[in-house]
Motif scaffolding. Structure first.
Motif, PDB file in Angstrom:
ATOM      1  N   HIS A   6       6.850  -3.801  24.853  1.00 12.86           N
ATOM      2  CA  HIS A   6       7.956  -2.948  24.395  1.00 12.86           C
ATOM      3  C   HIS A   6       8.035  -2.893  22.862  1.00 12.86           C
ATOM      4  CE1 HIS A   6       9.234  -7.097  24.449  1.00 12.86           C
ATOM      5  NE2 HIS A   6      10.297  -6.808  23.730  1.00 12.86           N
ATOM      6  N   VAL A   7       7.070  -3.511  22.190  1.00 12.52           N
ATOM      7  CA  VAL A   7       7.090  -3.560  20.715  1.00 12.52           C
ATOM      8  C   VAL A   7       6.052  -2.591  20.142  1.00 12.52           C
ATOM      9  CG1 VAL A   7       6.800  -5.039  18.683  1.00 12.52           C
ATOM     10  CG2 VAL A   7       7.850  -5.965  20.773  1.00 12.52           C
ATOM     11  N   TYR A   8       6.512  -1.743  19.216  1.00 13.69           N
ATOM     12  CA  TYR A   8       5.656  -0.755  18.551  1.00 13.69           C
ATOM     13  C   TYR A   8       5.677  -1.003  17.043  1.00 13.69           C
ATOM     14  CZ  TYR A   8       6.048   1.506  23.068  1.00 13.69           C
ATOM     15  OH  TYR A   8       6.003   1.760  24.421  1.00 13.69           O
ATOM     16  N   PHE A   9       4.764  -0.355  16.336  1.00 12.70           N
ATOM     17  CA  PHE A   9       4.654  -0.572  14.893  1.00 12.70           C
ATOM     18  C   PHE A   9       4.700   0.751  14.161  1.00 12.70           C
ATOM     19  CE2 PHE A   9       2.602  -3.913  17.175  1.00 12.70           C
ATOM     20  CZ  PHE A   9       2.942  -5.068  16.499  1.00 12.70           C
ATOM     21  N   ASP A  10       5.485   0.816  13.071  1.00 12.97           N
ATOM     22  CA  ASP A  10       5.340   2.000  12.228  1.00 12.97           C
ATOM     23  C   ASP A  10       4.590   1.632  10.960  1.00 12.97           C
ATOM     24  OD1 ASP A  10       6.927   1.887   9.783  1.00 12.97           O
ATOM     25  OD2 ASP A  10       8.727   2.502  10.844  1.00 12.97           O
ATOM     26  N   ILE A  11       3.847   2.619  10.435  1.00 12.91           N
ATOM     27  CA  ILE A  11       3.029   2.391   9.242  1.00 12.91           C
ATOM     28  C   ILE A  11       3.640   3.132   8.044  1.00 12.91           C
ATOM     29  CG2 ILE A  11       0.879   1.967  10.503  1.00 12.91           C
ATOM     30  CD1 ILE A  11       0.101   4.930   9.736  1.00 12.91           C
ATOM     31  N   SER A  12       4.979   3.294   8.097  1.00 16.06           N
ATOM     32  CA  SER A  12       5.645   4.066   7.044  1.00 16.06           C
ATOM     33  C   SER A  12       5.696   3.306   5.719  1.00 16.06           C
ATOM     34  CB  SER A  12       7.078   4.388   7.486  1.00 16.06           C
ATOM     35  OG  SER A  12       7.861   3.218   7.508  1.00 16.06           O
ATOM     36  N   TRP A  13       5.950   4.050   4.659  1.00 17.25           N
ATOM     37  CA  TRP A  13       6.201   3.543   3.304  1.00 17.25           C
ATOM     38  C   TRP A  13       4.923   3.618   2.459  1.00 17.25           C
ATOM     39  CZ3 TRP A  13       8.527  -2.010   1.985  1.00 17.25           C
ATOM     40  CH2 TRP A  13       9.160  -1.969   0.721  1.00 17.25           C
ATOM     41  N   ASP A  14       5.033   4.225   1.284  1.00 14.95           N
ATOM     42  CA  ASP A  14       3.859   4.300   0.388  1.00 14.95           C
ATOM     43  C   ASP A  14       3.372   2.909  -0.005  1.00 14.95           C
ATOM     44  OD1 ASP A  14       6.098   3.890  -1.188  1.00 14.95           O
ATOM     45  OD2 ASP A  14       5.577   5.361  -2.728  1.00 14.95           O
ATOM     46  N   GLU A  15       4.302   1.929  -0.018  1.00 10.14           N
ATOM     47  CA  GLU A  15       3.914   0.557  -0.368  1.00 10.14           C
ATOM     48  C   GLU A  15       3.024  -0.072   0.719  1.00 10.14           C
ATOM     49  OE1 GLU A  15       4.467  -0.836  -3.187  1.00 10.14           O
ATOM     50  OE2 GLU A  15       6.072   0.371  -4.071  1.00 10.14           O
ATOM     51  N   VAL A  16       3.154   0.416   1.952  1.00 13.94           N
ATOM     52  CA  VAL A  16       2.309  -0.066   3.051  1.00 13.94           C
ATOM     53  C   VAL A  16       0.978   0.698   3.038  1.00 13.94           C
ATOM     54  CG1 VAL A  16       2.116  -0.228   5.577  1.00 13.94           C
ATOM     55  CG2 VAL A  16       4.272  -0.780   4.452  1.00 13.94           C
ATOM     56  N   ALA A  17       1.076   2.004   2.807  1.00 13.17           N
ATOM     57  CA  ALA A  17      -0.137   2.840   2.744  1.00 13.17           C
ATOM     58  C   ALA A  17      -1.087   2.313   1.668  1.00 13.17           C
ATOM     59  CB  ALA A  17       0.246   4.295   2.463  1.00 13.17           C
ATOM     60  N   LYS A  18      -0.512   1.810   0.583  1.00 15.71           N
ATOM     61  CA  LYS A  18      -1.365   1.334  -0.528  1.00 15.71           C
ATOM     62  C   LYS A  18      -2.294   0.210  -0.049  1.00 15.71           C
ATOM     63  CE  LYS A  18       1.485  -2.333  -2.437  1.00 15.71           C
ATOM     64  NZ  LYS A  18       2.714  -2.697  -3.117  1.00 15.71           N
ATOM     65  N   TYR A  19      -1.825  -0.644   0.869  1.00 14.62           N
ATOM     66  CA  TYR A  19      -2.698  -1.713   1.395  1.00 14.62           C
ATOM     67  C   TYR A  19      -3.762  -1.132   2.319  1.00 14.62           C
ATOM     68  CZ  TYR A  19       1.263  -4.793   0.151  1.00 14.62           C
ATOM     69  OH  TYR A  19       2.254  -5.449  -0.502  1.00 14.62           O
TER      70      TYR A  19
END
Ligand SMILES: [Zn+2]
Length: 365
Positions: A263-276
């Motif tokens: 039941h746990v999902y992940f979002d990849i939002s945020w430019d600070e996350v995209a940078k990694y």
């Protein structure tokens, strides 16, 4: 003959209801086939409750963003004249003055949504955020918002438990994953069918090399306590300085492969996350491989806050270009569009059912 008329009468009674139901089902689900993405993480307003008019924001979505999970930011940055003088802060990093829970955010979002036509509304999933997650009464706030604005909300969040620079700025009790108040919120979300979007860093900033991530085991225990709640873990637990450790992908995969955490999902939002994720071809490949092994468990989100133009709004989507190129077509579609539709359609359906059973009864009391 009499039987025929009875039958005809019934048909006349039932037919309009069937038609109405069909209309409400189809209009409640905007077609997003021709869009680039659905956005599982969007703040219409910033830390001082300012942001674009929702009609202007629709123009920014244009033909690129299909549907958007819509919320404000429940933590208001205080403008303390003693501290900042005329330099009015608009962001949590702009001041040493505290942040406080600002419940009016939910009413603001609901009214913005209600100003739209039915077709425009179908493109949004408003979320309740204006509660203090250390308060046993927080679930009552969520109940009250549903009661005041039935037919509007799909979920709760983004709300924050542990977040670099933010958690320590909120006066009063520090939020905790081990707080019964938080369990009460998640239990209520399960009862109603509200999707939950939670921000919780997986670790403290600047941890000692090789040490256990500060919050990972608490998080897993928290997720396991709520098997009937649909949970999206924002940013995969990463932050501006909470960077992925060498085994972050392994830690995430442990959650993905655990049958008790479906039941746990992940979002990849945020430019600070995209940078990694786009930092190197290797980093992009690690994330892409993980997504292809578990294509149903990731959602794209922008985490844009109060964007002033379309270019700013779409920035994170284009920042992820190397990731989109690394995924096969099916996984890419799921992460950009279909996982959102499946999860949010289901939540919408459940919340409307709960409301029809509970809200009318509450209002007539
Ligand atoms: Zn966040």
């Amino acid at each position: 003959m009499k039987r025929f008329w009875l039958w005809a009468e019934r048909l006349l009674l039932v037919a309009p209801i069937v038609v109405l139901l069909l209309i409400s089902v189809t209009s409640g689900r905007a077609q997003t086939n021709n869009y680039e993405f659905n956005d599982s993480h969007f703040h219409l307003t910033n830390n001082v409750q300012e942001g674009p008019n929702i009609h202007d924001f629709l123009n920014m979505m244009g033909s690129t963003a299909g549907r958007v999970a819509l919320f404000g930011i429940p933590l208001q940055q205080q403008w303390s004249y003693r501290v900042d003088g005329d330099r009015a802060p608009t962001y949590y990093l702009h001041s040493d003055a505290p942040l406080y829970y600002y419940s009016f955010s939910d009413a603001w979002i609901a009214m913005a949504y209600k100003s739209l036509t039915k077709e425009q509304q179908a493109r949004f999933d408003p979320m309740i955020t204006g509660f203090n997650p250390t308060d046993m009464y927080a679930a009552d706030h969520i109940h009250r918002v549903l009661q005041t604005f039935p037919g509007v909300f799909t979920g709760i969040g983004e709300f924050t438990i542990h977040k670099e620079f933010v958690s320590a700025k909120i006066p009063g009790e520090v939020a905790s994953l081990q707080d019964p108040a938080l369990d009460r919120i998640l239990e209520f979300a399960a009862e109603v069918g509200l999707v939950v979007l939670i921000h919780n860093d997986f670790d403290i900033p600047f941890p000692k090399e090789g040490s256990e991530p500060a919050y990972l085991s608490q998080l897993k225990a928290f997720f396991k306590r709520h098997p009937n709640t649909t949970i999206i873990w924002a940013h995969m637990g990463l932050g501006r300085v909470v960077r992925p450790s060498t085994n972050h992908a392994t830690n995430i995969e442990e959650i993905l492969s655990d049958p008790d955490l479906r039941h746990v999902y992940f979002d990849i939002s945020w430019d600070e996350v995209a940078k990694y994720i786009v930092a190197s071809t290797e980093a992009t490949k690690i994330t892409a491989d993980l997504m292809q092994r578990y294509p149903d468990r990731f959602l794209f989100g922008t985490d844009a806050a109060a964007p002033t133009d379309q270019c700013k709004y779409l920035k994170v989507f284009y920042q992820y270009e190397p990731l989109w190129k690394s995924l096969n077509a099916e996984t890419s579609r799921k992460v950009r569009l279909q996982n959102y539709e499946r999860i949010f359609n289901e939540a919408r359906r459940k919340v409307r059912i709960w409301e029809s059973a509970h809200v009318a009864a509450v209002n007539s009391n």
